[in-house]
Design a protein around this motif. Structure first.
Motif, PDB file in Angstrom:
ATOM      1  N   ALA A 801     -18.861 -84.147 -28.397  1.00 55.94           N
ATOM      2  CA  ALA A 801     -20.087 -83.450 -28.804  1.00 55.94           C
ATOM      3  C   ALA A 801     -20.724 -84.116 -30.016  1.00 55.94           C
ATOM      4  CB  ALA A 801     -19.772 -81.988 -29.113  1.00 55.94           C
ATOM      5  N   ILE A 802     -19.906 -84.492 -31.007  1.00 53.95           N
ATOM      6  CA  ILE A 802     -20.430 -85.149 -32.202  1.00 53.95           C
ATOM      7  C   ILE A 802     -20.988 -86.532 -31.869  1.00 53.95           C
ATOM      8  CG2 ILE A 802     -19.745 -86.181 -34.417  1.00 53.95           C
ATOM      9  CD1 ILE A 802     -17.900 -83.797 -34.827  1.00 53.95           C
ATOM     10  N   SER A 803     -20.264 -87.261 -31.011  1.00 54.59           N
ATOM     11  CA  SER A 803     -20.743 -88.602 -30.612  1.00 54.59           C
ATOM     12  C   SER A 803     -22.080 -88.489 -29.884  1.00 54.59           C
ATOM     13  CB  SER A 803     -19.706 -89.272 -29.717  1.00 54.59           C
ATOM     14  OG  SER A 803     -18.480 -89.423 -30.395  1.00 54.59           O
ATOM     15  N   LEU A 804     -22.190 -87.503 -28.984  1.00 48.41           N
ATOM     16  CA  LEU A 804     -23.437 -87.339 -28.240  1.00 48.41           C
ATOM     17  C   LEU A 804     -24.572 -86.919 -29.167  1.00 48.41           C
ATOM     18  CD1 LEU A 804     -24.944 -87.237 -25.560  1.00 48.41           C
ATOM     19  CD2 LEU A 804     -24.107 -84.892 -25.234  1.00 48.41           C
ATOM     20  N   THR A 805     -24.279 -86.035 -30.128  1.00 46.22           N
ATOM     21  CA  THR A 805     -25.306 -85.594 -31.071  1.00 46.22           C
ATOM     22  C   THR A 805     -25.793 -86.753 -31.933  1.00 46.22           C
ATOM     23  OG1 THR A 805     -24.258 -83.404 -31.137  1.00 46.22           O
ATOM     24  CG2 THR A 805     -25.850 -83.900 -32.867  1.00 46.22           C
ATOM     25  N   ILE A 806     -24.857 -87.595 -32.404  1.00 44.79           N
ATOM     26  CA  ILE A 806     -25.229 -88.772 -33.206  1.00 44.79           C
ATOM     27  C   ILE A 806     -26.102 -89.716 -32.374  1.00 44.79           C
ATOM     28  CG2 ILE A 806     -24.336 -90.865 -34.325  1.00 44.79           C
ATOM     29  CD1 ILE A 806     -21.899 -89.184 -35.185  1.00 44.79           C
ATOM     30  N   LEU A 807     -25.711 -89.927 -31.112  1.00 44.69           N
ATOM     31  CA  LEU A 807     -26.490 -90.797 -30.227  1.00 44.69           C
ATOM     32  C   LEU A 807     -27.920 -90.278 -30.047  1.00 44.69           C
ATOM     33  CD1 LEU A 807     -26.715 -93.171 -28.227  1.00 44.69           C
ATOM     34  CD2 LEU A 807     -25.781 -91.631 -26.461  1.00 44.69           C
ATOM     35  N   LEU A 808     -28.034 -88.971 -29.807  1.00 39.96           N
ATOM     36  CA  LEU A 808     -29.361 -88.378 -29.623  1.00 39.96           C
ATOM     37  C   LEU A 808     -30.197 -88.487 -30.901  1.00 39.96           C
ATOM     38  CD1 LEU A 808     -28.359 -85.173 -27.603  1.00 39.96           C
ATOM     39  CD2 LEU A 808     -29.535 -87.202 -26.717  1.00 39.96           C
ATOM     40  N   GLN A 809     -29.545 -88.280 -32.071  1.00 42.64           N
ATOM     41  CA  GLN A 809     -30.259 -88.384 -33.339  1.00 42.64           C
ATOM     42  C   GLN A 809     -30.736 -89.818 -33.577  1.00 42.64           C
ATOM     43  OE1 GLN A 809     -31.041 -85.756 -35.139  1.00 42.64           O
ATOM     44  NE2 GLN A 809     -32.096 -86.913 -36.744  1.00 42.64           N
ATOM     45  N   MET A 810     -29.899 -90.786 -33.215  1.00 39.30           N
ATOM     46  CA  MET A 810     -30.296 -92.188 -33.357  1.00 39.30           C
ATOM     47  C   MET A 810     -31.480 -92.524 -32.442  1.00 39.30           C
ATOM     48  SD  MET A 810     -28.595 -93.612 -35.729  1.00 39.30           S
ATOM     49  CE  MET A 810     -27.079 -93.594 -36.666  1.00 39.30           C
ATOM     50  N   MET A 811     -31.497 -91.937 -31.277  1.00 37.31           N
ATOM     51  CA  MET A 811     -32.618 -92.153 -30.356  1.00 37.31           C
ATOM     52  C   MET A 811     -33.915 -91.615 -30.947  1.00 37.31           C
ATOM     53  SD  MET A 811     -30.715 -91.206 -26.750  1.00 37.31           S
ATOM     54  CE  MET A 811     -32.233 -91.199 -25.815  1.00 37.31           C
ATOM     55  N   ILE A 812     -33.823 -90.449 -31.610  1.00 39.67           N
ATOM     56  CA  ILE A 812     -35.006 -89.868 -32.254  1.00 39.67           C
ATOM     57  C   ILE A 812     -35.508 -90.778 -33.381  1.00 39.67           C
ATOM     58  CG2 ILE A 812     -35.754 -87.963 -33.750  1.00 39.67           C
ATOM     59  CD1 ILE A 812     -34.037 -86.116 -32.068  1.00 39.67           C
ATOM     60  N   ILE A 813     -34.549 -91.414 -34.097  1.00 39.67           N
ATOM     61  CA  ILE A 813     -34.924 -92.278 -35.231  1.00 39.67           C
ATOM     62  C   ILE A 813     -35.511 -93.604 -34.757  1.00 39.67           C
ATOM     63  CG2 ILE A 813     -34.019 -93.560 -37.227  1.00 39.67           C
ATOM     64  CD1 ILE A 813     -31.907 -91.346 -37.525  1.00 39.67           C
ATOM     65  N   TYR A 814     -34.936 -94.167 -33.665  1.00 35.66           N
ATOM     66  CA  TYR A 814     -35.281 -95.558 -33.343  1.00 35.66           C
ATOM     67  C   TYR A 814     -36.075 -95.754 -32.042  1.00 35.66           C
ATOM     68  CZ  TYR A 814     -32.197 -96.800 -37.180  1.00 35.66           C
ATOM     69  OH  TYR A 814     -31.641 -96.927 -38.431  1.00 35.66           O
ATOM     70  N   MET A 815     -36.261 -94.710 -31.247  1.00 35.93           N
ATOM     71  CA  MET A 815     -37.053 -94.886 -30.029  1.00 35.93           C
ATOM     72  C   MET A 815     -38.518 -94.520 -30.299  1.00 35.93           C
ATOM     73  SD  MET A 815     -34.624 -93.599 -26.882  1.00 35.93           S
ATOM     74  CE  MET A 815     -35.923 -93.960 -25.705  1.00 35.93           C
ATOM     75  N   PRO A 816     -39.434 -95.442 -30.114  1.00 39.93           N
ATOM     76  CA  PRO A 816     -40.847 -95.190 -30.415  1.00 39.93           C
ATOM     77  C   PRO A 816     -41.419 -93.969 -29.701  1.00 39.93           C
ATOM     78  CG  PRO A 816     -40.473 -97.526 -30.040  1.00 39.93           C
ATOM     79  CD  PRO A 816     -39.199 -96.841 -29.682  1.00 39.93           C
ATOM     80  N   ALA A 817     -41.038 -93.758 -28.437  1.00 39.91           N
ATOM     81  CA  ALA A 817     -41.582 -92.618 -27.694  1.00 39.91           C
ATOM     82  C   ALA A 817     -41.180 -91.302 -28.349  1.00 39.91           C
ATOM     83  CB  ALA A 817     -41.105 -92.660 -26.244  1.00 39.91           C
ATOM     84  N   LEU A 818     -39.945 -91.240 -28.812  1.00 41.39           N
ATOM     85  CA  LEU A 818     -39.466 -90.022 -29.473  1.00 41.39           C
ATOM     86  C   LEU A 818     -39.993 -89.915 -30.899  1.00 41.39           C
ATOM     87  CD1 LEU A 818     -35.761 -89.919 -28.203  1.00 41.39           C
ATOM     88  CD2 LEU A 818     -37.708 -88.590 -27.377  1.00 41.39           C
ATOM     89  N   ASN A 819     -40.276 -91.043 -31.523  1.00 35.06           N
ATOM     90  CA  ASN A 819     -40.876 -91.030 -32.867  1.00 35.06           C
ATOM     91  C   ASN A 819     -42.177 -90.226 -32.870  1.00 35.06           C
ATOM     92  OD1 ASN A 819     -39.899 -94.440 -33.681  1.00 35.06           O
ATOM     93  ND2 ASN A 819     -38.796 -92.524 -33.933  1.00 35.06           N
TER      94      ASN A 819
END
Length: 862
Positions: A801-819
């Motif tokens: 759960a923590i690994s998946l949450t970190i992954l999702l948070q990183m996607m929010i930080i570094y994926m332009p579409a989610l930015n």
């Protein structure tokens, strides 16, 4: 009406009937007057809508709905859609669970449905039992279900199994003699039988005296129709929701007024207040509590415990009284011969048998084989036969050599029965019954031998055994007139057999563990006081002189005030009826206790339904008791309750950890929003950030907390006090100080980013808040032990759960579409490192707090 007090003629006069029965016309008139002989559910018309409404009437759900509506009008509809989706998913899960649970009355109806042989127009006809009316005359034979409450007119060796209704393990011999006492327990009304019980042997005729909801079964149906008890968690969550709402409202009003007085825009302050409300309300709490309970229920199935109502899972953690039925719950509900005493000089009869005692046990009974080849009959006689079979005395083989040619049935005056068998030596008479009655007619003249026999019988009776004596005589020929006076005189005493419904294996250990866990076991049974007391002492339910034992008749004489003074001291209730069981449960609850009730019979259903948690037996339990209960023991083993309690405590602890986790995170969000204006900083979070944290960062690791292992010695802790709130035990303080620390760390990073960063302050603050909560959830996996002691890999679900949450948070930080959606920007390596370092402060602070509070103290004490 005390039908048992009336003679047959008085019953007929009261009912305006006679032994020839009713006419069809009169029966139709009475059917209109009294209604069908069926059980009625007064709530069925509104049941579905009531269950549906219950899903949305919870205080927390109402607050969420209001917040969703306000959020929709004031800001982005996405917030409203997400919140309402969670609410409806939670409602759907709850509705399905409750709808499946609402079957208790249907089971009662099914149990009561049968056909009946009744005299109509002086002819014996077969009709549906729903058409019976008071005044009807019915006939009964072995195997028949009793279709209504009846008063016997005639009986011929008729016995009825009433265990499901009364808890009495022995089949009851019925007679027609009027009984003079008014307040007799159901099991003592030997001239009556009751709807839903069944005939095990013999035949008889009877008047129908009560039908439908006026029967004893109908009274139970009314008791089952009462509303469900609110579970401890529901009470605490309701209180929590109300307290939280008041706090939120006060903070929002304060923020709104302070900003308005500072000259801020009204719309901006309104949006800020709504953001604060969204931050404070744990949107995922109802759904995740439901999911956590469902996961706990799934685990309990592996421990042979089937959960029917989800909130019952955590209730076990708060239970401090277990009221348990005896028959079929503590005992096996099967009479067993424990001791056989033989008079050596009498047991050998030349030419017939070298062990006449065992031969008598095999022959002197009415047990027979069914189509499957299994022995069936009255439980006492089955136990005698089974014992004889273990000694190579086969009834079937013996009857070929010594056929029964006559019999004298049992009656309550003689307290014995006799069978006559043809032998090469003459007519063998075998008499079976009460030892004291057989001794009066025996040839024994040695007073010391008689005294010894009577002492042994008395000792066994006081220990809860049922004792039956055996005697015989040999006649040269069959008398022309077979009378008890002749046949049962000058008997030779053979000995006696002592039987008991033995305790289940492991029950004594389970009761000991209950007491160690701070849970008081109480036996509630339909059996006699002497039997109940003996079993209770043997199992350890009664240990001290102050432990009281009272009967149903004694309980009926106590007023409510007197009973309230005694209820927590009484450890055994004997010969009680269904309403008294319910009274006991209610009295314990009124003293602030959380009460579990176990049982397997129809008579247990009202108490099972109204207890804080009802536990039914899955194998021997009636369908009525199963449907009325909150959970079912699939193996009928009382010791499984101890395992269930341990799991219940573990689940409740994990739910509290989950609440601690999300409320601490929400507290951090509130501190950020409240303190930012006073520190001259902009609000560090957007509404979509708050929802992301509350649903994803809270949700995934929070759900993994449900898989956390139990704390050490969890079964040596006292039950959580009913009066304790969710915030008891230092939780409220933890939520405040850790939340404040999260808020200060987040605002510090925001301030640093504003001064030295590249316009990434919003992303850094948002990320610190997320990662801080992940560190926090690792630290609170155990309330007392360090993460390094319990092991990082001991909960693999948490790591995922923590690994998946970190992954999702990183996607929010570094994926332009989610930015674009989350208004975030990519962080530099330095900014990301600083964000992670700042977030670890929370983990270290909580671990240090646990060390100071628990680890250090435990080392000093050791």
């Amino acid at each position: 009406m005390n039908w048992h007090k009336l003679s047959s003629s008085e019953v007929a006069e009261e009912l305006k009937s006679n032994t020839e029965g009713l006419t069809s016309e009169e029966a139709q008139v009475r059917l209109v007057k009294f209604g069908n002989n069926e059980l009625i559910d007064s709530r069925s018309k509104y049941k579905i809508w009531r269950i549906l409404w219950n899903q949305f009437s919870d205080f927390m759900i109402i607050i969420l709905i209001i917040a969703a509506i306000i959020s929709g009008f004031a800001s982005d509809l996405s917030d409203t859609i997400i919140i309402l989706s969670i609410i409806f998913i939670n409602a759907l899960v709850g509705f399905i669970q409750e709808y499946r649970a609402e079957k208790a009355l249907e089971s009662l109806k099914s149990m009561a449905r049968s056909r009946a042989h009744v005299f109509r127009n002086k002819q014996l006809v077969k009709i549906d039992s729903s058409e019976l009316v008071p005044g009807d005359v019915i006939t009964l034979i072995s195997g028949d279900i009793i279709p209504a409450d009846i008063r016997f007119i005639s009986t011929y060796s008729l016995k009825v199994d009433e265990s499901a209704l009364t808890g009495e393990s022995q089949n009851i011999e019925k007679n027609i003699t009027e009984l003079k006492e008014s307040n007799l327990a159901i099991g003592d009304r030997t001239n009556m039988s009751f709807k839903g019980t069944f005939v095990t042997s013999g035949r008889g005729t009877a008047y129908v005296v009560e039908t439908g909801m006026n029967t004893e079964l109908g009274h139970i149906a009314k008791l089952i129709q009462k509303n469900e008890q609110v579970t401890p968690l529901q009470k605490r969550l309701n209180s929590f929701g109300k307290t939280l709402s008041i706090i939120i409202l006060a903070i929002c009003v304060f923020i709104f007024l302070s900003g308005w007085l500072r000259g801020e825009s009204l719309m901006e302050m309104l949006l800020l207040s709504i953001s604060l409300a969204v931050a404070a309300i744990p949107e995922a709490l109802p759904a995740l509590v439901t999911i956590s309970l469902a996961m706990g229920a799934k685990k309990l199935v592996k421990q042979q415990v089937l959960v029917r109502k989800l909130h019952a899972v955590e209730t076990l953690g708060s239970v401090n009284f277990i009221c348990t039925d005896k028959t079929g719950t503590l005992t096996v509900n099967k009479m067993t011969v424990e001791k056989v005493f033989e008079i050596e000089d009498s047991k050998i009869l030349p030419g017939i048998s070298d062990n006449l005692m065992l031969m008598a046990m095999a022959l002197s009974n009415d047990v027979s084989k069914n189509e499957k080849g299994n022995w069936i009959g009255e439980s006492t006689e089955l136990s005698l036969l089974n014992f004889a079979l273990t000694k190579n005395q086969n009834k079937h083989d013996l009857e070929k050599v010594f056929p029964r040619i006559a019999e004298i049935p049992f009656d309550t005056n003689r307290k014995c029965m006799s069978t006559l068998h043809q032998t090469d030596e003459g007519i063998l008479v075998i008499s079976k019954g009460a030892v004291e009655m057989l001794l009066k007619t025996s040839l024994l003249s040695n007073n010391s031998e008689i005294d010894n026999l009577e002492k042994q019988v008395n000792d066994l009776s006081e220990a809860g055994h049922r004792v039956l004596g055996f005697a015989y005589k040999l006649l040269k020929e069959l008398p022309q007139e077979i009378t008890p006076e002749y046949v049962e005189s000058s008997l030779t005493m053979l000995g006696f057999a002592a039987m008991i419904d033995p305790p289940r294996e492991d029950v004594k250990e389970a009761i000991s563990q209950c007491k160690e866990a701070g849970i008081t076991p109480v036996m509630i049974t339909g059996d006699h006081k002497l039997t109940a007391t003996a079993i209770a002492k043997d199992l350890g339910i009664i240990n001290y002189k102050d432990d009281l034992v009272i009967s149903g008749a004694e309980l009926a004489e106590l007023d409510d005030e007197q009973f309230d003074e005694l209820v927590e001291k009484v450890k055994v209730y004997a010969r009680v009826d269904p309403e008294q069981k319910l009274k006991i449960v209610n009295a314990l609850q009124s003293k602030g206790n959380f009460v579990a009730m176990t049982g397997d019979g129809v008579n247990d259903a009202p108490a099972l339904k109204n207890a804080d948690i009802g536990i039914a037996m899955g194998i021997n339990g009636t369908e009525v008791s199963k449907e009325a209960a909150h959970m079912i023991l699939l193996d009928d083993n009382f010791s499984s309750i101890v395992k269930a309690i341990q799991h219940g405590r573990q689940i409740f602890d994990n739910i509290l950890k989950f609440i601690k986790y999300i409320m601490t995170g929400n507290s951090g969000e509130i501190w950020c929003i409240v303190l930012a204006p006073f520190l001259g900083l902009p609000i560090p979070l957007l509404p979509i950030h708050i929802l992301w944290i509350n649903l994803v960062t809270d949700g995934l690791p929070g759900l993994a907390l449900a898989s956390e292992a139990a704390e050490p010695n969890i079964m040596k802790h006292q039950p959580r006090k009913p009066s304790d709130s969710i915030f008891a035990g230092n939780m409220g303080w933890h939520i405040l100080w850790v939340g404040l620390l999260i808020g200060l760390v987040t605002l510090s990073i925001q301030a640093w980013a504003i001064k030295y960063g590249n316009g990434n302050e919003l992303t850094m603050a948002f990320s610190v808040l997320c990662f801080s909560q992940l560190g926090h959830v690792l630290a609170i996996r155990s309330n007392k032990r360090s993460l390094f002691k319990i092991g990082l890999f001991s909960n693999k679900g948490m790591l995922f759960a923590i690994s998946l949450t970190i992954l999702l948070q990183m996607m929010i930080i570094y994926m332009p579409a989610l930015n674009k959606i989350f208004k975030t920007q990519a962080l530099s390596l330095k900014e990301l490192a600083l964000t992670l370092a700042a977030s670890s402060i929370i983990f270290l602070a909580v671990e240090l707090d646990k060390y100071i509070r628990y680890e250090k103290n435990s080392r000093i004490q050791s």
